[in-house]
Write a protein that holds these residues in place. Structure first.
Motif, PDB file in Angstrom:
ATOM      1  N   SER A  40       0.835  -1.197   0.000  1.00 13.29           N
ATOM      2  CA  SER A  40       0.000   0.000   0.000  1.00 13.29           C
ATOM      3  C   SER A  40       0.870   1.247   0.000  1.00 13.29           C
ATOM      4  O   SER A  40       2.010   1.236   0.463  1.00 13.29           O
ATOM      5  N   LEU A  41       0.316   2.319  -0.524  1.00 12.27           N
ATOM      6  CA  LEU A  41       1.001   3.602  -0.600  1.00 12.27           C
ATOM      7  C   LEU A  41       0.074   4.668  -0.048  1.00 12.27           C
ATOM      8  O   LEU A  41      -1.067   4.810  -0.501  1.00 12.27           O
ATOM      9  N   ASP A  42       0.551   5.387   0.964  1.00 14.20           N
ATOM     10  CA  ASP A  42      -0.204   6.494   1.552  1.00 14.20           C
ATOM     11  C   ASP A  42       0.735   7.688   1.648  1.00 14.20           C
ATOM     12  O   ASP A  42       1.619   7.714   2.508  1.00 14.20           O
ATOM     13  N   ARG A  43       0.574   8.612   0.738  1.00  9.62           N
ATOM     14  CA  ARG A  43       1.460   9.771   0.605  1.00  9.62           C
ATOM     15  C   ARG A  43       2.893   9.306   0.404  1.00  9.62           C
ATOM     16  O   ARG A  43       3.205   8.721  -0.609  1.00  9.62           O
ATOM     17  N   ASP A  44       3.782   9.539   1.363  1.00  7.42           N
ATOM     18  CA  ASP A  44       5.186   9.150   1.186  1.00  7.42           C
ATOM     19  C   ASP A  44       5.556   7.902   1.989  1.00  7.42           C
ATOM     20  O   ASP A  44       6.717   7.625   2.230  1.00  7.42           O
ATOM     21  N   ILE A  45       4.554   7.128   2.380  1.00  4.30           N
ATOM     22  CA  ILE A  45       4.787   5.890   3.132  1.00  4.30           C
ATOM     23  C   ILE A  45       4.327   4.701   2.289  1.00  4.30           C
ATOM     24  O   ILE A  45       3.152   4.590   1.932  1.00  4.30           O
ATOM     25  N   TYR A  46       5.278   3.828   1.971  1.00  3.61           N
ATOM     26  CA  TYR A  46       4.994   2.615   1.211  1.00  3.61           C
ATOM     27  C   TYR A  46       5.139   1.454   2.177  1.00  3.61           C
ATOM     28  O   TYR A  46       6.185   1.289   2.805  1.00  3.61           O
ATOM     29  N   SER A  47       4.092   0.657   2.338  1.00  6.26           N
ATOM     30  CA  SER A  47       4.091  -0.430   3.317  1.00  6.26           C
ATOM     31  C   SER A  47       3.898  -1.780   2.650  1.00  6.26           C
ATOM     32  O   SER A  47       3.158  -1.898   1.667  1.00  6.26           O
TER      33      SER A  47
END
Length: 184
Positions: free
Chosen positions: A110-117
């Motif tokens: 998943s990608l949420d703004r500048d955080i890729y998990s």
């Protein structure tokens, strides 16, 4: 642990190519690289939908060069978002006894703004569902910089909290600075 090392390497290769996240192109490039490895003890095949690899098959080779036997070993099913970002990879193992694929695990991306998990979950055959994730990798992306942070978390089961296992600061690919944390 081998699974997360592979996930880390795939993400680092994507980051080094300025791709920022894993996409259908990353999966395709990984497949093409694997297929072209000389002297491998495995063989690969894939199902495509247009340019997307939807399923990758891994077969173990046996026999000699004149009589090669291929035995099903592992299968990876990929799902992508509309923009081409990889959203999940489900891995199945070949069950010789029942002559079929058995689901083993799943990676969710998943990608949420500048955080890729990336989260890793085991499949529970009795419940016929995935368990809560036990491993999580978080990639902090810096759009105007070559500095990226990678944090790896693990928990024993879904009833415990994640613990930080390691952190890496990535400066000017492929330079990595890693800090390993001891289990408490």
């Amino acid at each position: 642990m081998k699974h997360l090392v592979f996930a880390t390497l795939m993400c680092i290769s994507a980051l080094s190519a300025k791709a920022q996240v894993l996409t259908f192109e990353t999966v395709k490039k990984g497949y093409e690289t694997a297929v072209n490895m000389p002297e491998s003890d495995v063989c690969y095949n894939a199902d495509y939908t247009e340019d997307d690899i939807t399923t990758m098959y891994v077969y173990q080779k046996s026999g000699d060069s004149k009589n090669v036997q291929l035995t099903p070993y592992r299968k990876h099913d990929y799902t992508y978002a509309a923009d081409g970002m990889l959203t999940s990879k489900v891995t199945s193992q070949w069950d010789d006894m029942n002559n079929c694929w058995t689901i083993a695990s799943r990676y969710d991306y998943s990608l949420d703004r500048d955080i890729y998990s990336i989260e890793y979950s085991h499949f529970n055959n009795k419940a016929n569902s995935f368990e809560q994730p036990v491993d999580k990798m978080i990639y902090t992306l810096q759009p105007y910089s070559d500095v990226h942070y990678i944090s790896h978390y693990r928990r024993q089961d879904s009833s415990t909290l994640y613990q930080l296992i390691s952190e890496m600061q990535v400066i000017e690919m492929p330079l990595l600075f890693a800090k390993q944390y001891s289990a408490q």
